[in-house]
Scaffold this motif. Structure first.
Motif, PDB file in Angstrom:
ATOM      1  N   TYR A  11      46.882 -40.131  84.069  1.00 56.29           N
ATOM      2  CA  TYR A  11      47.864 -41.042  84.648  1.00 56.29           C
ATOM      3  C   TYR A  11      48.788 -40.275  85.597  1.00 56.29           C
ATOM      4  O   TYR A  11      49.236 -39.176  85.296  1.00 56.29           O
ATOM      5  CB  TYR A  11      48.688 -41.706  83.547  1.00 56.29           C
ATOM      6  CG  TYR A  11      47.918 -42.742  82.764  1.00 56.29           C
ATOM      7  CD1 TYR A  11      47.780 -44.046  83.248  1.00 56.29           C
ATOM      8  CD2 TYR A  11      47.323 -42.418  81.543  1.00 56.29           C
ATOM      9  CE1 TYR A  11      47.065 -44.996  82.538  1.00 56.29           C
ATOM     10  CE2 TYR A  11      46.601 -43.360  80.828  1.00 56.29           C
ATOM     11  CZ  TYR A  11      46.483 -44.651  81.335  1.00 56.29           C
ATOM     12  OH  TYR A  11      45.770 -45.580  80.628  1.00 56.29           O
ATOM     13  N   TRP A  12      49.080 -40.912  86.736  1.00 60.21           N
ATOM     14  CA  TRP A  12      49.900 -40.267  87.758  1.00 60.21           C
ATOM     15  C   TRP A  12      50.701 -41.335  88.486  1.00 60.21           C
ATOM     16  O   TRP A  12      50.147 -42.360  88.897  1.00 60.21           O
ATOM     17  CB  TRP A  12      49.010 -39.514  88.749  1.00 60.21           C
ATOM     18  CG  TRP A  12      49.722 -38.857  89.883  1.00 60.21           C
ATOM     19  CD1 TRP A  12      49.852 -39.302  91.164  1.00 60.21           C
ATOM     20  CD2 TRP A  12      50.420 -37.605  89.834  1.00 60.21           C
ATOM     21  NE1 TRP A  12      50.574 -38.430  91.915  1.00 60.21           N
ATOM     22  CE2 TRP A  12      50.941 -37.365  91.123  1.00 60.21           C
ATOM     23  CE3 TRP A  12      50.661 -36.655  88.831  1.00 60.21           C
ATOM     24  CZ2 TRP A  12      51.690 -36.226  91.431  1.00 60.21           C
ATOM     25  CZ3 TRP A  12      51.397 -35.533  89.133  1.00 60.21           C
ATOM     26  CH2 TRP A  12      51.889 -35.321  90.416  1.00 60.21           C
ATOM     27  N   MET A  13      51.999 -41.109  88.653  1.00 65.66           N
ATOM     28  CA  MET A  13      52.847 -42.056  89.353  1.00 65.66           C
ATOM     29  C   MET A  13      52.716 -41.839  90.855  1.00 65.66           C
ATOM     30  O   MET A  13      53.041 -40.767  91.369  1.00 65.66           O
ATOM     31  CB  MET A  13      54.305 -41.887  88.920  1.00 65.66           C
ATOM     32  CG  MET A  13      55.230 -42.972  89.445  1.00 65.66           C
ATOM     33  SD  MET A  13      54.879 -44.613  88.753  1.00 65.66           S
ATOM     34  CE  MET A  13      55.387 -44.373  87.038  1.00 65.66           C
ATOM     35  N   SER A  14      52.206 -42.835  91.559  1.00 68.64           N
ATOM     36  CA  SER A  14      51.992 -42.738  93.000  1.00 68.64           C
ATOM     37  C   SER A  14      52.683 -43.904  93.696  1.00 68.64           C
ATOM     38  O   SER A  14      52.329 -45.067  93.465  1.00 68.64           O
ATOM     39  CB  SER A  14      50.489 -42.751  93.312  1.00 68.64           C
ATOM     40  OG  SER A  14      50.261 -42.720  94.700  1.00 68.64           O
ATOM     41  N   ASN A  15      53.688 -43.589  94.518  1.00 64.94           N
ATOM     42  CA  ASN A  15      54.444 -44.621  95.231  1.00 64.94           C
ATOM     43  C   ASN A  15      54.999 -45.682  94.293  1.00 64.94           C
ATOM     44  O   ASN A  15      54.964 -46.880  94.586  1.00 64.94           O
ATOM     45  CB  ASN A  15      53.576 -45.274  96.311  1.00 64.94           C
ATOM     46  CG  ASN A  15      53.138 -44.289  97.385  1.00 64.94           C
ATOM     47  OD1 ASN A  15      53.916 -43.430  97.803  1.00 64.94           O
ATOM     48  ND2 ASN A  15      51.890 -44.391  97.816  1.00 64.94           N
ATOM     49  N   GLY A  16      55.491 -45.227  93.144  1.00 66.91           N
ATOM     50  CA  GLY A  16      56.096 -46.142  92.183  1.00 66.91           C
ATOM     51  C   GLY A  16      55.119 -46.912  91.324  1.00 66.91           C
ATOM     52  O   GLY A  16      55.521 -47.743  90.518  1.00 66.91           O
ATOM     53  N   VAL A  17      53.821 -46.621  91.470  1.00 64.63           N
ATOM     54  CA  VAL A  17      52.780 -47.324  90.712  1.00 64.63           C
ATOM     55  C   VAL A  17      52.064 -46.326  89.809  1.00 64.63           C
ATOM     56  O   VAL A  17      51.647 -45.253  90.266  1.00 64.63           O
ATOM     57  CB  VAL A  17      51.762 -48.004  91.653  1.00 64.63           C
ATOM     58  CG1 VAL A  17      50.665 -48.685  90.847  1.00 64.63           C
ATOM     59  CG2 VAL A  17      52.462 -48.991  92.567  1.00 64.63           C
ATOM     60  N   SER A 205      43.906 -26.856  94.811  1.00 63.20           N
ATOM     61  CA  SER A 205      44.096 -28.055  95.644  1.00 63.20           C
ATOM     62  C   SER A 205      45.253 -28.928  95.183  1.00 63.20           C
ATOM     63  O   SER A 205      45.858 -29.643  95.980  1.00 63.20           O
ATOM     64  CB  SER A 205      42.812 -28.890  95.661  1.00 63.20           C
ATOM     65  OG  SER A 205      42.543 -29.419  94.366  1.00 63.20           O
ATOM     66  N   ASP A 206      45.551 -28.909  93.874  1.00 58.88           N
ATOM     67  CA  ASP A 206      46.559 -29.792  93.270  1.00 58.88           C
ATOM     68  C   ASP A 206      46.149 -31.263  93.331  1.00 58.88           C
ATOM     69  O   ASP A 206      46.985 -32.150  93.174  1.00 58.88           O
ATOM     70  CB  ASP A 206      47.933 -29.620  93.923  1.00 58.88           C
ATOM     71  CG  ASP A 206      49.072 -29.705  92.908  1.00 58.88           C
ATOM     72  OD1 ASP A 206      48.809 -30.045  91.748  1.00 58.88           O
ATOM     73  OD2 ASP A 206      50.229 -29.434  93.274  1.00 58.88           O
ATOM     74  N   ILE A 207      44.885 -31.521  93.567  1.00 56.02           N
ATOM     75  CA  ILE A 207      44.401 -32.891  93.604  1.00 56.02           C
ATOM     76  C   ILE A 207      44.688 -33.594  92.272  1.00 56.02           C
ATOM     77  O   ILE A 207      44.533 -32.984  91.226  1.00 56.02           O
ATOM     78  CB  ILE A 207      42.876 -32.906  93.918  1.00 56.02           C
ATOM     79  CG1 ILE A 207      42.373 -34.347  94.096  1.00 56.02           C
ATOM     80  CG2 ILE A 207      42.069 -32.210  92.841  1.00 56.02           C
ATOM     81  CD1 ILE A 207      40.925 -34.409  94.546  1.00 56.02           C
ATOM     82  N   PRO A 208      45.153 -34.837  92.261  1.00 58.15           N
ATOM     83  CA  PRO A 208      45.367 -35.760  93.381  1.00 58.15           C
ATOM     84  C   PRO A 208      46.773 -35.720  93.961  1.00 58.15           C
ATOM     85  O   PRO A 208      47.149 -36.630  94.708  1.00 58.15           O
ATOM     86  CB  PRO A 208      45.101 -37.113  92.726  1.00 58.15           C
ATOM     87  CG  PRO A 208      45.632 -36.951  91.337  1.00 58.15           C
ATOM     88  CD  PRO A 208      45.324 -35.525  90.963  1.00 58.15           C
ATOM     89  N   ALA A 209      47.564 -34.699  93.673  1.00 60.34           N
ATOM     90  CA  ALA A 209      48.960 -34.642  94.144  1.00 60.34           C
ATOM     91  C   ALA A 209      49.021 -34.008  95.527  1.00 60.34           C
ATOM     92  O   ALA A 209      49.579 -32.935  95.709  1.00 60.34           O
ATOM     93  CB  ALA A 209      49.823 -33.860  93.163  1.00 60.34           C
ATOM     94  N   LEU A 210      48.411 -34.656  96.498  1.00 56.46           N
ATOM     95  CA  LEU A 210      48.386 -34.129  97.859  1.00 56.46           C
ATOM     96  C   LEU A 210      49.265 -34.979  98.769  1.00 56.46           C
ATOM     97  O   LEU A 210      49.286 -36.203  98.669  1.00 56.46           O
ATOM     98  CB  LEU A 210      46.959 -34.123  98.412  1.00 56.46           C
ATOM     99  CG  LEU A 210      45.936 -33.291  97.634  1.00 56.46           C
ATOM    100  CD1 LEU A 210      44.574 -33.425  98.277  1.00 56.46           C
ATOM    101  CD2 LEU A 210      46.344 -31.849  97.576  1.00 56.46           C
ATOM    102  N   HIS A 211      49.966 -34.313  99.673  1.00 60.82           N
ATOM    103  CA  HIS A 211      50.772 -35.007 100.677  1.00 60.82           C
ATOM    104  C   HIS A 211      50.208 -34.623 102.039  1.00 60.82           C
ATOM    105  O   HIS A 211      50.565 -33.597 102.599  1.00 60.82           O
ATOM    106  CB  HIS A 211      52.237 -34.590 100.571  1.00 60.82           C
ATOM    107  CG  HIS A 211      52.911 -35.130  99.353  1.00 60.82           C
ATOM    108  ND1 HIS A 211      54.110 -35.775  99.389  1.00 60.82           N
ATOM    109  CD2 HIS A 211      52.539 -35.132  98.048  1.00 60.82           C
ATOM    110  CE1 HIS A 211      54.478 -36.142  98.169  1.00 60.82           C
ATOM    111  NE2 HIS A 211      53.531 -35.750  97.338  1.00 60.82           N
TER     112      HIS A 211
END
Length: 218
Positions: A11-17, A205-211
């Motif tokens: 689980y990962w918080m992405s753009n508030g989701v 890579s830090d995937i999926p925490a990529l900007h």
């Protein structure tokens, strides 16, 4: 061979989701990118929406899907530690190492007794340990260095190689310390790879925490 030392699933918080990145999805992306082996930890412990049982099941699933190409580290959050202070979850051979994040839990700054308890387990089980390093209080490479000296049998990854010059000095002094370039400013990566300790600087890579809209990440 491409070895990615810094991967996440769960689980990962992405753009508030709150999104879920399954072991199969993460492995599929890495496989398409030509990654041969990788270290992965679950961000599900940070979301606080998963039990110890489900976390171990998630780790088993990644090992099954990756067929020996994944080294799963247990990201120990405060909630997870309180649920299993004796770290019994590490006893069944699913995990290859431990991850700790000082910004998430101030283990080094305020909870040294708990931190030593975790490191003692890691040493006893011959597990590697990944630590978040950076500019935040308690997690600069110099502030983490005592662990490498007190636990010489443990191989540490002081992840993110930040601040870079300080990290390079710590690498020079401690043969059991490694680092990775996950989420590191790309302008600094070429600089650190020119150093004579570059054999202990790993790709991450830090995937999926990529900007992809800034100069940090892959």
């Amino acid at each position: 061979m491409i070895f990615d030392a810094h991967v996440h699933m769960g689980y990962w918080m992405s753009n508030g989701v709150l999104r879920y990145y399954s072991p199969r999805r993460i492995f599929s992306v890495l496989n398409r990118c030509g990654v041969d082996r990788f270290i992965v930890s679950s961000t599900s412990t940070q979301a606080g929406v998963i039990s110890v049982r489900d976390l171990v099941r998630e780790a088993r699933e990644m090992r099954r899907v990756a067929k020996g190409r994944a080294y799963v580290y247990c990201w120990i959050s405060d909630d997870l530690y309180r649920m299993d202070e004796n770290l019994e979850m590490l006893s069944d051979g699913v995990y290859s190492g431990i991850k700790l994040h000082e910004v998430d839990v101030a283990w080094n700054k305020y909870r040294r007794d708990d931190l030593r308890k975790i490191l003692n387990v890691a040493a006893r089980k011959r597990m590697n340990v990944m630590l978040h390093s950076g500019e935040y209080p308690g997690c600069s490479p110099g502030e983490l260095e005592w662990m490498a000296r007190e636990y010489p049998a443990i191989k540490f990854n002081f992840a993110h190689c930040r601040p870079a010059d300080e990290m390079l000095r710590v690498l020079e002094r401690n043969r059991n310390v490694y680092t990775d370039v996950a989420y590191m400013n790309v302008d600094e990566i070429a600089h650190v790879l020119q150093m004579d300790k570059s054999h202990r600087i790993m790709f991450g890579s830090d995937i999926p925490a990529l900007h992809i809209d800034d100069r940090n990440g892959m």
